[in-house]
Design a protein around this motif. Sequence first.
Motif, short mmCIF file in Angstrom:
data_model
loop_
_atom_site.label_atom_id
_atom_site.label_comp_id
_atom_site.label_asym_id
_atom_site.label_seq_id
_atom_site.Cartn_x
_atom_site.Cartn_y
_atom_site.Cartn_z
N ILE A 8 5.85 1.13 8.88
CA ILE A 8 4.52 1.74 8.79
C ILE A 8 4.65 3.23 9.08
CG2 ILE A 8 2.18 1.79 9.76
CD1 ILE A 8 2.78 -1.11 10.79
N MET A 10 2.14 6.29 9.99
CA MET A 10 0.76 6.65 10.33
C MET A 10 0.65 8.16 10.46
SD MET A 10 -0.62 3.71 12.92
CE MET A 10 -1.95 3.01 11.95
N CYS A 120 1.90 -7.88 8.83
CA CYS A 120 2.10 -6.45 9.16
C CYS A 120 0.95 -5.58 8.66
CB CYS A 120 3.43 -5.97 8.57
SG CYS A 120 4.87 -6.70 9.37
N ALA A 124 -1.31 -3.38 11.08
CA ALA A 124 -1.44 -1.94 10.89
C ALA A 124 -2.90 -1.54 10.75
CB ALA A 124 -0.64 -1.51 9.66
N ARG A 128 -4.86 0.95 13.29
CA ARG A 128 -5.58 2.14 12.78
C ARG A 128 -7.03 2.14 13.26
NH1 ARG A 128 -8.53 2.50 7.76
NH2 ARG A 128 -9.10 4.67 7.40
N PHE A 141 -2.52 5.26 6.86
CA PHE A 141 -1.17 4.71 6.98
C PHE A 141 -0.69 4.14 5.66
CE2 PHE A 141 -3.43 0.66 7.85
CZ PHE A 141 -2.67 -0.23 7.09
N LEU A 143 2.40 1.32 4.36
CA LEU A 143 3.32 0.27 4.78
C LEU A 143 4.25 -0.05 3.62
CD1 LEU A 143 4.35 -2.13 6.54
CD2 LEU A 143 2.44 -3.47 5.62
N SER A 150 7.02 4.59 2.69
CA SER A 150 5.81 4.44 3.49
C SER A 150 5.11 5.79 3.67
CB SER A 150 6.13 3.82 4.85
OG SER A 150 6.97 4.65 5.63
N GLU A 162 -5.52 3.33 3.54
CA GLU A 162 -4.45 2.39 3.85
C GLU A 162 -3.79 1.98 2.53
OE1 GLU A 162 -6.23 -0.95 5.77
OE2 GLU A 162 -7.07 0.21 7.44
#
Length: 385
Positions: A8, A10, A120, A124, A128, A141, A143, A150, A162
Amino acid sequence: MREGKQIIHMDQDAFFVSVEIKKDRSLAGKPVIIGGTSDRGVVTSCSYEARKFGVHAAMPARMAKMLCPHAVFIRGNMDAYSKASHEITDIIREKVPLFEKASIDEHYIDMTGMDRFYGCMTYAHELRQTIIKELGLPISFGLSVNKTVSKMATNECKPNGEKNVVASDVQPFLNPLSIRKIPGLGEKTFIKLSDMGIKKISTLAQIHPDQMSMLMGKNGLSLLQKAKGIDNSPVIPYAEQKSIGTQCTFKADTIDVNMINNLLISMVMDIAFQLREKKKLAACITVTIRYSNFEDVTRQASIPYTSLDSTLIEKAKELFRQVYTKRMLLRLVGVRLSSLVNGFEQIDMYSESQEQYSLVQAMDRIRKRFGEKAITRASVLGIDV
């Protein structure tokens, strides 16, 4: 269940601006520019509304005002940005098994193997939302299977988004993107590849490794790997981030405070130069002394993220005043910078004129060409100016 790594990335959205909007909600939706409050200043950060007018970080203030004359200019507050950065890191530290603080406003999280316990993407998303709820700051983010993909996924879904790129979708996701989107690809490389007709990642990914090696050496092979969605670099545990420091043991024990202060200045300049060479910023500085009776005393202080000499020198001198409390001979002094993150030094620009910042860059160029000791402050030499 998906196989392979689950990484991930971020990233805070227009981080400095977001912190300012949190303090003053009237700024929301407006073109906001951090830094550049004087004509000689430089833009440190800007809102997405300002970016629509062509404004970007490191742009001279005069140009930013020409492009977006109705923007709200704010000097900036590095203490507030550093505090918010530490708060975000604290939340992530509590919630994940392994993370790397890549810069003041971005983190990599390794969730590999966690899908069997908890999805996951779901995890995530909830992380967030926790950051947004507890700190009131927007964050996005991506992933995917490695750090490069990512990060690119994050950049494609910002702001406030996302994105999940599974292994089978990596190349289809990358192919239509401009080579500009590849992390670490600079302007000169972009121009060189563009002149050769290589503008999309799909084109770059088809170049033979031998040809890329001839064109750009190891850097070319690295870019080719990224274009193919390959990146084996690990998520480096934040607790293991190294520090940079130096110390000096005197030939004879001394009580000469002026000499020691000048030595501290020289030491800080040396390690600050090393910090900038590594493209890192520090958020903690430590000064250590050793008395003639071999007693060690240390003082440490948190500082706004920086790698500029002036900030670090003043804090080092302040810590030395705090630590040296006995009128006793000293045999050693040391200074160390820690809590390091990656980043280029733009975050002090709002407190320095463009000329002052250019001076630091010019001094670094002299050091690179003639050696680290080729230039120093006059005060270190005992010269009155």
